[in-house]
Design an enzyme around this catalytic site. Structure first.
Site, PDB file in Angstrom:
ATOM      1  N   ARG A   1       0.847  -1.191   0.000  1.00 17.49           N
ATOM      2  CA  ARG A   1       0.000   0.000   0.000  1.00 17.49           C
ATOM      3  C   ARG A   1       0.882   1.239   0.000  1.00 17.49           C
ATOM      4  NH1 ARG A   1      -3.689  -2.337  -1.416  1.00 17.49           N
ATOM      5  NH2 ARG A   1      -5.797  -2.443  -0.599  1.00 17.49           N
TER       6      ARG A   1
ATOM      7  N   GLU B   1      -2.135   7.567  -4.693  1.00 11.88           N
ATOM      8  CA  GLU B   1      -2.719   6.884  -5.828  1.00 11.88           C
ATOM      9  C   GLU B   1      -4.132   7.389  -6.166  1.00 11.88           C
ATOM     10  OE1 GLU B   1      -1.760   2.754  -4.916  1.00 11.88           O
ATOM     11  OE2 GLU B   1      -3.690   2.278  -5.763  1.00 11.88           O
TER      12      GLU B   1
ATOM     13  N   HIS C   1      -1.357  -0.530  -9.944  1.00 18.94           N
ATOM     14  CA  HIS C   1      -1.995  -1.335  -8.883  1.00 18.94           C
ATOM     15  C   HIS C   1      -2.725  -2.559  -9.454  1.00 18.94           C
ATOM     16  CE1 HIS C   1      -3.653  -1.109  -4.540  1.00 18.94           C
ATOM     17  NE2 HIS C   1      -3.658  -2.354  -4.976  1.00 18.94           N
TER      18      HIS C   1
HETATM   19  C1  8YV Z   1      -7.540  -4.968  -4.973  1.00 16.80           C
HETATM   20  C2  8YV Z   1      -5.540  -4.951  -3.396  1.00 16.80           C
HETATM   21  O1  8YV Z   1      -7.762  -5.230  -6.287  1.00 16.80           O
HETATM   22  O2  8YV Z   1      -6.426  -6.800  -2.283  1.00 16.80           O
HETATM   23  C3  8YV Z   1      -5.900  -5.702  -2.187  1.00 16.80           C
HETATM   24  O3  8YV Z   1      -5.634  -5.202  -1.082  1.00 16.80           O
HETATM   25  O4  8YV Z   1      -4.794  -4.060  -3.344  1.00 16.80           O
HETATM   26  C4  8YV Z   1      -6.123  -5.373  -4.712  1.00 16.80           C
HETATM   27  O5  8YV Z   1      -6.070  -6.750  -4.800  1.00 16.80           O
HETATM   28  C5  8YV Z   1      -7.808  -3.544  -4.664  1.00 16.80           C
HETATM   29  O6  8YV Z   1      -7.805  -3.371  -3.288  1.00 16.80           O
HETATM   30  C6  8YV Z   1      -9.161  -3.086  -5.258  1.00 16.80           C
HETATM   31  O7  8YV Z   1     -10.082  -2.701  -4.283  1.00 16.80           O
END
Ligand code: 8YV
Length: 321
Positions: free
Chosen positions: A238, A267, A285
């Protein structure tokens, strides 16, 4: 009247159809995030919400809920949701653990190998018609085989990344708040070390912690300064776990060999200076973006919504709910 489920972003058709068999579905599939106002209104009207990391579900949004039973986040990370506020109103919050770690680990390895061997800049070079013959020093990279892999955060994804290192005969170090059970360490062939040690000894350092108050900016200027000049930083976790500005400075001055980022501080905005760097791969992402996994994630989201609206506790409540 059927309960209303709002889906705030693009979602697989099959999962939408499944929801449609039981509920009224309002689908916002334009690819644009909902405005704060629209998000608040949807929260006020819905019995269930399918949300994304780009939806900031804070206290002011949750306060508008009237008959909302569940916020089902389409992703494993859930730092976009104020879980305490939701819980205080009796609203379930779920995520999608257990279904995307292998896909994200595959992707992490694509970045490890891709950065080590300059795959993206070399492709660009070839396409631009700059390949005029074999060169002994053309796109020299670093080996992966036999090197040291550092995994910061050995949860599902971190462990799946570590497991894949076996075939590359790597020394595997890991760091996180709590040490894993010895049997798990043996299975992974991974050694628990301090943050300082993992930073200074890894050739490939990959980050897999969630964003929390504790992990915010855990990799900043001081930490990057401990890394080897030949090391690569891979970040698929993140934004804000890594201080992007400190990273841009380090990359500019070649204080580390390179980086691959799938997530950014603000982001989808890119931190200033990133796009000018040759030693950094930047991606939108897409860690969990395989056809199969995005469908499986969506099915789990639907399972959770059905659980909640049929009066059961959803199967994957977020930790700490
Ligand atoms: C998601 C991600 O696609 O799972 C997670 O935490 O970062 C990704 O797999 C993203 O969060 C979309 O909401």
């Amino acid at each position: 009247m059927k309960p209303l489920i709002t889906i705030t972003q693009v979602f697989p058709e099959k999962a939408i159809e499944r929801l449609g068999q039981q509920f009224e579905v309002r689908y916002h599939g334009s690819g644009q995030s909902l405005s704060l106002e629209a998000l608040g209104q949807a929260t006020a009207e819905s019995a269930g919400m399918v949300t994304y990391l780009s939806d900031k579900i804070d206290q002011s949004i949750i306060a508008q809920a009237q008959s909302l039973k569940i916020i089902a986040n389409y992703g494993a990370g859930f730092n976009n949701i104020d879980v305490a506020s939701a819980r205080a109103k009796g609203i379930f919050v779920t995520n999608t653990p257990g279904v995307l770690h292998e896909t994200t680990a595959d992707f992490t390895w694509a970045l490890i190998l891709g950065t080590a061997r300059c795959i993206i800049p070399a492709d660009r070079f070839t396409r631009e018609g700059k390949f005029h013959g074999w060169g002994a020093k053309l796109f020299l990279g670093h080996d992966v085989y036999g090197k040291t892999l550092g995994v910061i955060g050995c949860g599902e994804i971190g462990r799946a990344v570590a497991r894949r290192a076996t075939g590359f005969n790597m020394r595997v170090l890991y760091h996180q708040r709590n040490r894993l059970p010895e049997s798990e360490e043996q299975l992974l062939g991974a050694e628990f070390v301090s943050l300082e040690q993992i930073l200074s000894e890894s050739d490939y350092l990959t980050v897999h912690v969630p964003l929390t108050d504790e992990t915010k900016y855990m990799i900043g200027e001081k930490e990057i300064a401990l890394m080897k000049p030949t090391a690569y930083l891979i970040h698929t976790a993140r934004g804000k776990v890594v201080d992007d500005k400190a990273l841009v400075s380090a990359l500019k001055e070649n204080r580390i060999a390179g980086a691959a980022l799938d997530v950014f501080e603000d982001e989808p905005a890119l931190t200033e200076g990133l796009t000018e760097l040759d030693n950094c791969v930047i991606l939108p992402h897409i860690g969990s973006a395989s056809f199969d996994t995005r469908n499986t994630m969506a099915e789990l989201v639907v399972d959770n919504i059905i659980d909640a609206l049929e009066g059961r506790t959803p199967r994957t409540l977020v930790p700490g709910w």
